[in-house]
Write an enzyme that holds these catalytic residues in place. Structure first.
Site, PDB file in Angstrom:
ATOM      1  N   TYR A 264       4.100   6.530   9.731  1.00  0.00           N
ATOM      2  CA  TYR A 264       3.266   5.368   9.403  1.00  0.00           C
ATOM      3  C   TYR A 264       4.092   4.288   8.715  1.00  0.00           C
ATOM      4  O   TYR A 264       3.964   3.099   9.011  1.00  0.00           O
ATOM      5  CB  TYR A 264       2.090   5.795   8.517  1.00  0.00           C
TER       6      TYR A 264
ATOM      7  N   TYR B 168      -9.157   5.716   7.015  1.00  0.00           N
ATOM      8  CA  TYR B 168      -9.309   6.139   8.407  1.00  0.00           C
ATOM      9  C   TYR B 168     -10.322   7.281   8.390  1.00  0.00           C
ATOM     10  O   TYR B 168     -10.007   8.370   7.906  1.00  0.00           O
ATOM     11  CB  TYR B 168      -7.977   6.632   8.976  1.00  0.00           C
TER      12      TYR B 168
ATOM     13  N   PRO C  47      -4.272   0.665  18.491  1.00  0.00           N
ATOM     14  CA  PRO C  47      -3.960   0.182  17.133  1.00  0.00           C
ATOM     15  C   PRO C  47      -4.061   1.228  16.027  1.00  0.00           C
ATOM     16  O   PRO C  47      -3.725   0.934  14.878  1.00  0.00           O
ATOM     17  CB  PRO C  47      -4.981  -0.940  16.915  1.00  0.00           C
TER      18      PRO C  47
ATOM     19  N   LYS D 115       1.147   0.214  14.873  1.00  0.00           N
ATOM     20  CA  LYS D 115       2.550   0.186  15.285  1.00  0.00           C
ATOM     21  C   LYS D 115       2.972  -1.037  16.118  1.00  0.00           C
ATOM     22  O   LYS D 115       4.162  -1.365  16.184  1.00  0.00           O
ATOM     23  CB  LYS D 115       2.853   1.447  16.135  1.00  0.00           C
TER      24      LYS D 115
ATOM     25  N   HIS E 209       0.852  -1.191   0.000  1.00  0.00           N
ATOM     26  CA  HIS E 209       0.000   0.000   0.000  1.00  0.00           C
ATOM     27  C   HIS E 209       0.883   1.236   0.000  1.00  0.00           C
ATOM     28  O   HIS E 209       1.731   1.396   0.873  1.00  0.00           O
ATOM     29  CB  HIS E 209      -0.918   0.012   1.232  1.00  0.00           C
TER      30      HIS E 209
HETATM   31  P1  FAD Z   1       1.891 -11.281  21.263  1.00  0.00           P
HETATM   32  O1  FAD Z   1       1.543 -11.344  19.824  1.00  0.00           O
HETATM   33  O2  FAD Z   1       0.820 -10.969  22.246  1.00  0.00           O
HETATM   34  O3  FAD Z   1       2.600 -12.636  21.626  1.00  0.00           O
HETATM   35  C1  FAD Z   1       2.889 -12.985  22.951  1.00  0.00           C
HETATM   36  C2  FAD Z   1       2.804 -14.488  23.087  1.00  0.00           C
HETATM   37  O4  FAD Z   1       3.194 -14.855  24.412  1.00  0.00           O
HETATM   38  C3  FAD Z   1       1.387 -15.011  22.905  1.00  0.00           C
HETATM   39  O5  FAD Z   1       1.360 -15.999  21.904  1.00  0.00           O
HETATM   40  C4  FAD Z   1       1.002 -15.538  24.280  1.00  0.00           C
HETATM   41  O6  FAD Z   1       0.180 -16.691  24.202  1.00  0.00           O
HETATM   42  C5  FAD Z   1       2.350 -15.870  24.868  1.00  0.00           C
HETATM   43  N1  FAD Z   1       2.351 -15.872  26.338  1.00  0.00           N
HETATM   44  C6  FAD Z   1       1.719 -15.011  27.175  1.00  0.00           C
HETATM   45  N2  FAD Z   1       1.944 -15.338  28.439  1.00  0.00           N
HETATM   46  C7  FAD Z   1       2.748 -16.436  28.417  1.00  0.00           C
HETATM   47  C8  FAD Z   1       3.291 -17.255  29.430  1.00  0.00           C
HETATM   48  N3  FAD Z   1       3.098 -16.994  30.733  1.00  0.00           N
HETATM   49  N4  FAD Z   1       4.058 -18.300  29.049  1.00  0.00           N
HETATM   50  C9  FAD Z   1       4.278 -18.569  27.728  1.00  0.00           C
HETATM   51  N5  FAD Z   1       3.760 -17.827  26.748  1.00  0.00           N
HETATM   52  C10 FAD Z   1       2.999 -16.778  27.082  1.00  0.00           C
HETATM   53  N6  FAD Z   1       0.403  -3.995  15.130  1.00  0.00           N
HETATM   54  C11 FAD Z   1       0.948  -3.580  13.973  1.00  0.00           C
HETATM   55  O7  FAD Z   1       2.184  -3.477  13.913  1.00  0.00           O
HETATM   56  N7  FAD Z   1       0.210  -3.289  12.877  1.00  0.00           N
HETATM   57  C12 FAD Z   1      -1.148  -3.370  12.901  1.00  0.00           C
HETATM   58  O8  FAD Z   1      -1.797  -3.147  11.885  1.00  0.00           O
HETATM   59  C13 FAD Z   1      -1.763  -3.752  14.122  1.00  0.00           C
HETATM   60  N8  FAD Z   1      -3.112  -3.871  14.208  1.00  0.00           N
HETATM   61  C14 FAD Z   1      -3.664  -4.349  15.330  1.00  0.00           C
HETATM   62  C15 FAD Z   1      -5.044  -4.514  15.389  1.00  0.00           C
HETATM   63  C16 FAD Z   1      -5.634  -4.996  16.544  1.00  0.00           C
HETATM   64  C17 FAD Z   1      -7.107  -5.132  16.565  1.00  0.00           C
HETATM   65  C18 FAD Z   1      -4.845  -5.379  17.653  1.00  0.00           C
HETATM   66  C19 FAD Z   1      -5.495  -5.940  18.897  1.00  0.00           C
HETATM   67  C20 FAD Z   1      -3.484  -5.247  17.608  1.00  0.00           C
HETATM   68  C21 FAD Z   1      -2.880  -4.722  16.459  1.00  0.00           C
HETATM   69  N9  FAD Z   1      -1.496  -4.586  16.374  1.00  0.00           N
HETATM   70  C22 FAD Z   1      -0.938  -4.085  15.230  1.00  0.00           C
HETATM   71  C23 FAD Z   1      -0.655  -4.928  17.522  1.00  0.00           C
HETATM   72  C24 FAD Z   1      -0.042  -6.338  17.405  1.00  0.00           C
HETATM   73  O9  FAD Z   1      -1.043  -7.308  17.257  1.00  0.00           O
HETATM   74  C25 FAD Z   1       0.801  -6.625  18.662  1.00  0.00           C
HETATM   75  O10 FAD Z   1       1.584  -5.501  18.960  1.00  0.00           O
HETATM   76  C26 FAD Z   1       1.686  -7.855  18.465  1.00  0.00           C
HETATM   77  O11 FAD Z   1       0.932  -9.042  18.581  1.00  0.00           O
HETATM   78  C27 FAD Z   1       2.810  -7.896  19.510  1.00  0.00           C
HETATM   79  O12 FAD Z   1       3.564  -9.060  19.337  1.00  0.00           O
HETATM   80  P2  FAD Z   1       4.236  -9.773  20.595  1.00  0.00           P
HETATM   81  O13 FAD Z   1       4.942 -10.943  20.058  1.00  0.00           O
HETATM   82  O14 FAD Z   1       4.987  -8.753  21.371  1.00  0.00           O
HETATM   83  O15 FAD Z   1       3.032 -10.191  21.520  1.00  0.00           O
HETATM   84  C1  PHB Z   2      -5.873  -4.043  10.453  1.00  0.00           C
HETATM   85  O1  PHB Z   2      -5.942  -4.276   9.235  1.00  0.00           O
HETATM   86  O2  PHB Z   2      -6.245  -4.868  11.298  1.00  0.00           O
HETATM   87  C2  PHB Z   2      -5.389  -2.728  10.913  1.00  0.00           C
HETATM   88  C3  PHB Z   2      -4.834  -1.854   9.999  1.00  0.00           C
HETATM   89  C4  PHB Z   2      -4.408  -0.602  10.423  1.00  0.00           C
HETATM   90  C5  PHB Z   2      -4.536  -0.249  11.763  1.00  0.00           C
HETATM   91  C6  PHB Z   2      -5.059  -1.146  12.673  1.00  0.00           C
HETATM   92  C7  PHB Z   2      -5.493  -2.388  12.252  1.00  0.00           C
HETATM   93  O3  PHB Z   2      -4.160   0.989  12.154  1.00  0.00           O
END
Ligand code: FAD
Ligand code: PHB
Length: 423
Positions: free
Chosen positions: A389, A206, A297, A301, A77
């Site tokens: 972004y 957005y 979100p 980021k 994009h």
């Molecule tokens: P997580 O993905 O949460 O992974 C952590 C892992 O640790 C999990 O699998 C969990 O099961 C495990 N865990 C937890 N506790 C324990 C334990 N005690 N023992 C063993 N394992 C454990 N980010 C973007 O960059 N771009 C986007 O477009 C974006 N959109 C989003 C939209 C939504 C609706 C949401 C909710 C989030 C969005 N995010 C986005 C954020 C992104 O999803 C998170 O920042 C990302 O998942 C972080 O990765 P992580 O590996 O740090 O944590």
């Molecule tokens: C998504 O596609 O889930 C998404 C995209 C952009 C955002 C948040 C979520 O800022």
């Protein structure tokens, strides 16, 4: 039952993007790790979360040789639309900063990382229980857990990486008198749906409207992801499909625009929070990704921040094992937080600018519209949005941060501007 003891260099808690990226990067640097994950592979692969990868995150997947599916099935994009009170205002990333983002769902990133981990022979253990971290200020920290088959086990390691997300256990091991929890909760949440229908628009929209904020995103040629602002205490079953469509239509109304409707196959309410744990390290524990910070979100980021943290952490560990120096490890939290706070600001700013705030006065609303007008009509304003972004480099660009003679240095060199690589 006797406890099995396993030995590795870095014990990683959590197999989300942060934990798996870290395991891959450490393998590139010749450092062993074991990843311990509470959930099953199937459960993680079925959780809908991020959609947007910054340019640097795309480059990281390429550096790990895991970008083939992302390029074939994802979408580049080159801009987004800000829809202000029904008027389309495009922010052209290609023109403003010469960069792009990639629409590719987090579940697919996870599957590519998990498949790649298996292919590389990385030790990733799903469905472990009772994970606890110990002796973090000693030279030999450990992690106790129960393996998927019920065997109690102890992982003895040199370092522990807490990659266990916002609800994990690792950060609580940093004593309260050492840790500052920077926290902000927003008075709204997002109602997220997955729709079986082709995209409503070629790029993300957005929309800031008098009916509240909405985001029209996508997943595949036949699936869309959409969000609209809701009360944070709302519940998915309070909204039937007709009410959801009415709300989305109201927020996104614009001349000649129609949402592509289809069956709604998933509904969730997502809370909006900003959080930073400072410092992101204690003794031999290092936090990365959502374990150390969360963002609302709106700026897309969160997952991209995880990529930055683990790139810095992997390089810092490489420096320790290769050169016997702990300077980069000592500076890890400060280095990672410099990027994190920029993204915190951007995510807070996008959130504040685009949402309707409960109790906002006419002054607040007019000021918000003035800001949106400025951002979308001034090249300087829209350039900041485009730069933030599409993302800042995952690692500090100062000469000397990377070791150019190592495989990890070569893998991360794509993050640097050309002049820093040759310096
Ligand atoms: P997580 O993905 O949460 O992974 C952590 C892992 O640790 C999990 O699998 C969990 O099961 C495990 N865990 C937890 N506790 C324990 C334990 N005690 N023992 C063993 N394992 C454990 N980010 C973007 O960059 N771009 C986007 O477009 C974006 N959109 C989003 C939209 C939504 C609706 C949401 C909710 C989030 C969005 N995010 C986005 C954020 C992104 O999803 C998170 O920042 C990302 O998942 C972080 O990765 P992580 O590996 O740090 O944590
Ligand atoms: C998504 O596609 O889930 C998404 C995209 C952009 C955002 C948040 C979520 O800022």
């Amino acid at each position: 039952m006797t406890t099995t003891t396993v030995r590795t260099q870095v014990g990683i808690v959590g197999a989300g993007p942060a934990g798996l990226w870290l395991a891959h990067l450490l393998a590139v640097a010749g450092i062993d790790s074991v990843v311990l994950e509470r959930r099953s592979r199937v459960e993680i692969a079925a959780t809908h979360r991020a959609g947007i990868l910054e340019q640097g995150t795309v480059d990281l997947m390429a550096a790990l040789g895991l970008d083939a599916r992302m390029r074939a099935e994802g979408y580049a994009h080159h801009g987004i639309e800000l829809r202000v009170a029904g008027e389309a205002r495009r922010v052209d990333f290609a023109d403003l900063v010469g960069r792009a983002v990639q629409l590719y769902p987090q579940q697919e990133v996870f599957s590519d990382l998990a498949d790649g981990a298996a292919a590389r022979g990385l030790d990733v253990r799903f469905e472990v229980a009772d994970v606890a971290v110990h002796d973090l200020t000693s030279q030999a920290p450990s992690i106790t857990f129960t393996d998927a088959d019920g065997t109690p086990a102890r992982l003895v390691c040199d370092f522990v990486a807490g990659c266990d997300g916002s609800r994990g256990i690792a950060k609580w091991a940093i004593p309260e008198n050492v840790r500052t929890d920077h926290f902000r909760e927003y008075p709204f949440g997002w109602f997220g749906i997955l729709v079986e229908a082709p995209p409503s628009a070629p790029e993300l929209i957005y929309a800031a409207s008098d009916h509240g904020f909405a985001l029209i995103s996508q997943r595949t040629a036949t699936t869309q992801r959409m969000y609209f602002q809701c009360d944070p205490t709302d519940r998915p079953d309070n909204w039937d499909d007709a009410r959801i469509w009415d709300q989305l239509e109201a927020c996104t109304a614009a001349p000649g625009f129609a949402l592509t409707r289809g069956p709604i196959v998933d509904k969730t309410v997502i809370p909006m929070r900003s959080y930073v744990c400072e410092p992101m390290q204690h003794g031999r524990l290092f936090l990365a990704g959502d374990a150390g910070h969360t963002v609302p979100p709106t700026g897309a980021k969160g997952m991209n921040l995880a990529a930055g943290d683990v790139a810095v952490l992997a390089r810092s560990l490489e420096r320790f094992y290769r050169d016997g120096q702990h300077d980069l490890l000592d500076a890890y939290s400060a280095t990672a937080l410099a990027r994190v706070w920029k993204a915190q600001h951007f995510s807070w700013w996008m959130t504040s600018m685009l949402h309707t705030h409960p109790g906002a006065s006419t002054f607040d609303r007019r000021r918000q519209l003035g800001e949106l007008d400025l951002v979308t009509t001034s090249r300087a304003g829209s350039t900041y949005l485009a730069e933030a972004y599409t993302g800042w480099p995952l690692i500090p660009t100062r000469p000397g941060f990377l070791d150019p003679d190592t495989a990890l240095g070569a893998a991360l060199a794509s993050q640097l501007p050309a002049e820093a690589v040759t310096a």
